[in-house]
Write an enzyme that holds these catalytic residues in place. Structure first.
Site, PDB file in Angstrom:
ATOM      1  N   LEU A 168       0.836  -1.203   0.000  1.00 35.85           N
ATOM      2  CA  LEU A 168       0.000   0.000   0.000  1.00 35.85           C
ATOM      3  C   LEU A 168       0.868   1.249   0.000  1.00 35.85           C
ATOM      4  O   LEU A 168       0.524   2.270  -0.580  1.00 35.85           O
ATOM      5  CB  LEU A 168      -0.888   0.012   1.241  1.00 35.85           C
ATOM      6  CG  LEU A 168      -2.140  -0.872   1.207  1.00 35.85           C
ATOM      7  CD1 LEU A 168      -2.814  -0.836   2.571  1.00 35.85           C
ATOM      8  CD2 LEU A 168      -3.101  -0.413   0.136  1.00 35.85           C
ATOM      9  N   GLY A 169       1.996   1.160   0.675  1.00 38.99           N
ATOM     10  CA  GLY A 169       2.880   2.317   0.740  1.00 38.99           C
ATOM     11  C   GLY A 169       4.040   2.010   1.672  1.00 38.99           C
ATOM     12  O   GLY A 169       4.048   0.978   2.345  1.00 38.99           O
ATOM     13  N   GLY A 173       7.086   3.974   4.339  1.00 35.30           N
ATOM     14  CA  GLY A 173       7.540   5.207   4.965  1.00 35.30           C
ATOM     15  C   GLY A 173       8.827   4.953   5.705  1.00 35.30           C
ATOM     16  O   GLY A 173       9.458   3.905   5.523  1.00 35.30           O
ATOM     17  N   VAL A 232       3.767  -0.857   4.357  1.00 32.23           N
ATOM     18  CA  VAL A 232       2.392  -1.203   4.674  1.00 32.23           C
ATOM     19  C   VAL A 232       1.826  -2.053   3.543  1.00 32.23           C
ATOM     20  O   VAL A 232       1.959  -1.711   2.375  1.00 32.23           O
ATOM     21  CB  VAL A 232       1.533   0.068   4.865  1.00 32.23           C
ATOM     22  CG1 VAL A 232       0.131  -0.320   5.328  1.00 32.23           C
ATOM     23  CG2 VAL A 232       2.187   0.998   5.858  1.00 32.23           C
ATOM     24  N   LYS A 287       1.187  -3.330   8.771  1.00 34.33           N
ATOM     25  CA  LYS A 287       2.385  -2.481   8.789  1.00 34.33           C
ATOM     26  C   LYS A 287       3.543  -3.285   9.356  1.00 34.33           C
ATOM     27  O   LYS A 287       3.531  -3.711  10.508  1.00 34.33           O
ATOM     28  CB  LYS A 287       2.127  -1.245   9.647  1.00 34.33           C
ATOM     29  CG  LYS A 287       3.214  -0.210   9.537  1.00 34.33           C
ATOM     30  CD  LYS A 287       2.748   1.058  10.215  1.00 34.33           C
ATOM     31  CE  LYS A 287       3.776   1.498  11.254  1.00 34.33           C
ATOM     32  NZ  LYS A 287       3.284   2.604  12.073  1.00 34.33           N
ATOM     33  N   ASP A 342       4.073  13.666  14.809  1.00 39.14           N
ATOM     34  CA  ASP A 342       4.380  13.716  13.374  1.00 39.14           C
ATOM     35  C   ASP A 342       3.104  14.033  12.599  1.00 39.14           C
ATOM     36  O   ASP A 342       2.755  13.348  11.636  1.00 39.14           O
ATOM     37  CB  ASP A 342       4.992  12.388  12.923  1.00 39.14           C
ATOM     38  CG  ASP A 342       5.714  12.519  11.581  1.00 39.14           C
ATOM     39  OD1 ASP A 342       5.979  13.660  11.142  1.00 39.14           O
ATOM     40  OD2 ASP A 342       6.006  11.466  10.967  1.00 39.14           O
TER      41      ASP A 342
END
Ligand SMILES: *[C@@H]1O[C@H](CO)[C@@H](O)[C@H](O)[C@H]1NC(C)=O
Ligand SMILES: *[C@@H]1O[C@H](CO)[C@@H](O)[C@H](O)[C@H]1NC(C)=O
Ligand SMILES: *[C@@H]1O[C@H](CO)[C@@H](O)[C@H](O)[C@H]1NC(C)=O
Ligand SMILES: *[C@@H]1O[C@H](CO)[C@@H](O)[C@H](O)[C@H]1NC(C)=O
Ligand SMILES: *[C@@H]1O[C@H](CO)[C@@H](O)[C@H](O)[C@H]1NC(C)=O
Ligand SMILES: *[C@@H]1O[C@H](CO)[C@@H](O)[C@H](O)[C@H]1NC(C)=O
Ligand SMILES: *[C@@H]1O[C@H](CO)[C@@H](O)[C@H](O)[C@H]1NC(C)=O
Ligand SMILES: *[C@@H]1O[C@H](CO)[C@@H](O)[C@H](O)[C@H]1NC(C)=O
Length: 715
Positions: free
Chosen positions: A447-448, A450, A455, A468, A564
């Site tokens: 999904l992504g 970082g 994830v 995650k 954050d």
């Protein structure tokens, strides 16, 4: 020899059939005469035989003897004569011609012949001037019978003998059919096959209805030969074995040696027509009544015969007569049949309808019928397989040991990751590692990613989830893990991404979150392909994000800073409801008791400069970051705050003060009627970004203000 074996096979097959198949046309028909079996079309009682196939069973003999009733018989003629070289030739007959019925030896339906006993013909010198003779003529005419050319041979016995087959008992007066002579030698051959010394042999050119074997001693060799008889016979091919004693004997000698006579073979056939043509209905009285059988036209004559199919045996002339042969049982019971039904020792004999199979034993390849079964794996291969097998077992053992130690490691990770503590928390699901692998289809859909990890998308209980997986775990991050889970487990708010569970069995902790379908605020603000947010949507996002943060700052038992806050961490669901995510660096702080972080973590662009300087994370740090989010919402521009964030401050300061703020607003929402609202939001943002921490409002105040603005606008 083959004939004998085939015959044997046939009889044995019949003998081993569970239920004896019928051989007579009717159960009341006798099937036996003495030792002999009488199968239909032969029979002894009216209605039990086809025309021409009647058999008489003479019960004055023990055991009873069977004779061919009509059509076939033997005619005899005896007498004296003076050969021409002995003076004027004379020819004297003793009596008239005598007819004798032919006794049956056996009936073979599969070979379509019968064997019947016949007496021999002979010629003997009895004194200086005279010969005595006995001559026989066999009758076996069509339509039922013919004397078989293929199964019979003419045999002459004696020294310097001349044997002749004629259609007349008068020898040279009739038509010669065949002839053989033995060598004019005095040497008498030893017992054995007929090889020309004392014995000769000749074939018949074709089937005949009647025939007479005539023996004659070559006249000039009369005395010197040392023997005074010669013999001729028509006999089943292969039956007669020459013996040296036979050269001395005449008819009387052979009658003594073979009291019933010598076997002659008659081919039989049914009717005087032929088989029905293919597709034609069977004619009246058609004889091939059994299934599993076929009709064959007789060769060189009228009539036909019936045969069981190959691998079937029995009587094709009666219904249900032809039955499958169990070749395997036959092989077992009668080793002499193993040549006929081959199946090598490497094969397994398996009977089937219409034949048998001989597949090779397990581990072998080839075909047992052709005797080509060979080991699939020769010895070296077997050794190799053994070695490989051994290695495999060792390998499996090693794997098992590794597996156990892996499980131990998992348990250790579990404990280290705070498992025992987390197990006590009700609203968190503890996942097994294998379970997550399945849920995420082996982590196939990213999904992504970082700073904290990657994830993955997963599927659990009919809904999507986000998994995650942390990467590059440091000691500090590891310590945070349990912390994060505990914090998150307590956070249940509609504007905060919910934690569903975690996996503790791995070195790197894995967290499972609810899946938020519409991506992040950052995506939607800056991805030109997406429909721009309306001003009202932006207001809702601002207000509800603030609520989420306010909830964390004050409404929970412990005070939690996000640390954050940025558009990338505000996710939007399908109704554009914001949900704050990524508490990767959240801290659990006892209410009112500020705590130093070990290191300053967070996105530099959104980071409170005060926090950056002091390393002290407070509620006001989140307020600062939220101010930048607000700025992006109204301007549609990236905050890109470096160390001092002058760009943002300049905008907010200059434009709001000079009442020229409309210049900075997002083109996509800039409408005259909304200027007032945008102005208010800009003012809030400006307050949030105040360099003096004390001047910044509390998150709860911001949330309340935004909520009020929303309510006012909706009126
Ligand atoms: C049976 O055989 C005997 C002796 O050869 C003979 O006398 C008699 O007629 C035969 N019977 C039949 C029914 O053929
Ligand atoms: C043969 O017959 C002829 C005449 O018929 C006669 O003259 C002669 O003697 C006979 N020979 C012998 C050996 O009987
Ligand atoms: C064969 O000839 C010898 C002497 O000539 C005689 O003793 C014997 O009986 C004869 N055999 C036959 C079967 O006629
Ligand atoms: C030979 O035998 C026949 C028949 O028995 C007889 O008629 C004849 O006279 C005999 N001849 C001699 C020379 O003995
Ligand atoms: C059939 O008859 C012909 C001529 O008569 C002959 O050449 C042939 O060999 C015969 N065949 C058999 C199997 O008897
Ligand atoms: C001839 O020899 C064969 C083989 O030894 C045997 O089967 C057969 O019965 C013999 N025939 C006669 C008439 O004795
Ligand atoms: C053929 O057989 C039929 C029936 O058995 C019979 O009526 C006919 O006379 C026979 N014909 C000849 C030529 O044998
Ligand atoms: C053909 O042979 C099979 C196997 O022996 C048997 O079961 C079946 O009854 C036979 N069919 C007929 C019509 O005789």
């Amino acid at each position: 020899m083959w004939m004998v074996i085939l015959l044997l096979a046939g009889r044995l097959a019949a003998a081993i059939a569970e239920q004896e198949p019928p051989i007579t046309i009717h159960p009341d028909c006798p099937s036996q005469c003495g030792d002999m079996s009488i199968p239909y079309p032969f029979g002894m009682k009216p209605g039990c035989f086809l025309p021409g196939f009647e058999v008489t069973c003479n019960d004055t003999f023990i055991p009873h003897r069977a004779f061919i009733a009509y059509g076939a018989f033997q005619q005899s003629m005896t007498g004296f004569y003076t050969p021409p070289d002995q003076g004027n030739e004379t020819f004297v007959l003793n009596d008239g011609l005598v007819n004798t019925p032919m006794e049956l030896m056996d009936i073979s339906l599969s070979s379509a012949y019968v064997r019947a006993y016949a007496m021999v013909s002979s010629d003997c010198k009895i004194n200086s001037t005279h010969h005595s003779f006995v001559r026989r003529r066999t009758y076996a005419p069509a339509p039922s019978f013919l004397i078989s050319a293929s199964h019979n041979v003419l045999i002459g016995v004696g020294l310097n003998v001349e044997a002749e087959l004629s259609d007349s008992m008068h020898g040279t007066f009739g038509t010669e059919i065949s002839r053989c002579t033995s060598l004019p030698t005095r040497v008498i051959a030893k017992d054995g096959p007929c090889r020309g010394q004392g014995c000769c042999e000749a074939a018949l050119p074709n089937d005949v209805p009647f025939i007479a074997p005539v023996a004659d001693k070559k006249r000039t060799e009369w005395w010197r030969a040392g023997t005074n008889c010669s013999t001729a016979m028509l006999v089943h091919k292969g039956w007669y074995n020459y013996s040296s004693a036979d050269v001395y004997g005449g008819e009387a000698y052979f009658s003594n040696k073979f009291p019933k006579g010598v076997p002659q073979v008659f081919d039989f056939a049914i009717g005087n027509g032929s088989c029905p043509a293919q597709g034609q209905p069977s004619p009246q009285g058609y004889a091939c009544l059994s299934g599993n059988s076929s009709c064959l036209d007789a060769t060189n004559r009228t009539g036909y015969v019936c045969k069981c199919w190959e691998h079937y045996d029995g009587n094709p002339y009666v219904p249900g007569g032809c039955q499958d042969i169990d070749e395997c049982v036959l092989r077992e019971r009668h080793p002499q049949l193993q040549a006929l039904y081959p199946c090598s020792s490497g094969g397994i004999c398996k009977d089937r309808l219409g034949g048998y199979d001989c597949p090779c034993k397990p581990g072998m390849k080839g075909d047992g019928k052709t005797g080509t079964c060979t080991e699939k794996f020769p010895l070296p291969a077997k050794v190799a397989v053994g070695v490989v097998g051994g290695i495999s077992i060792a390998f499996v053992l090693v794997l098992f040991v590794l597996f156990m130690s892996e499980r131990k490691k998992m348990r250790q990770s579990f404990i280290r990751n705070g498992g025992p503590l987390l197990e006590k928390i009700n609203n968190i699901k503890i996942f097994r590692e294998a379970e997550l692998k399945r849920i995420t289809k082996n982590y196939s859909h990213v999904l992504g990613s970082g700073a904290f990890g990657v994830v993955y998308k997963g599927f659990l209980d009919d809904r999507h989830i986000a998994v995650k997986k942390s990467k590059n775990i440091t000691k500090a991050q590891k310590d945070q893990f349990t912390n994060e889970v505990i914090v998150q487990s307590r956070v249940i708010h509609k504007n905060i991404v919910r934690l569903i569970g975690c996996c503790l069995e791995v070195d790197v902790p894995i967290l499972v979150y609810e899946f938020i379908s519409n991506g992040s605020l950052e995506d939607i603000l800056y991805d030109k392909s997406r429909i721009p947010l309306t001003i009202d949507q932006r207001l809702v996002i601002a207000a509800e994000s603030a609520e989420g943060l306010a909830y964390m700052h004050s409404k929970t038992s412990a005070n939690i800073q996000h640390g954050d806050v940025k558009p990338a961490n505000i996710l939007l669901d399908d109704t554009y409801t914001p949900k704050i995510s990524d508490f990767g660096i959240s801290r659990l702080i006892a209410r009112g008791d500020a705590q130093h972080s070990e290191e300053v973590i967070g996105d530099n662009n959104y980071m409170d400069p005060v926090y950056r300087e002091t390393g002290l994370l407070t509620d006001k740090s989140d307020v600062y970051s939220f101010g930048l989010v607000l700025f992006e919402l109204i301007t549609g521009k990236k905050a890109n705050c470096g160390d001092n964030c002058s760009f943002v401050l300049n905008h907010l300061g200059t434009y709001t003060r000079d009442n020229r703020a409309n210049v900075m607003y997002d083109m996509k929402i800039k409408e005259e009627k909304d200027f007032e609202l945008l102005q208010i939001l800009a003012e809030i943002a400006r307050k949030c970004l105040h360099h003096n921490v004390e001047e910044r409002p509390e998150m709860t105040d911001i949330a309340e203000s935004l909520q009020n603005i929303r309510k006012a606008r909706n009126k």
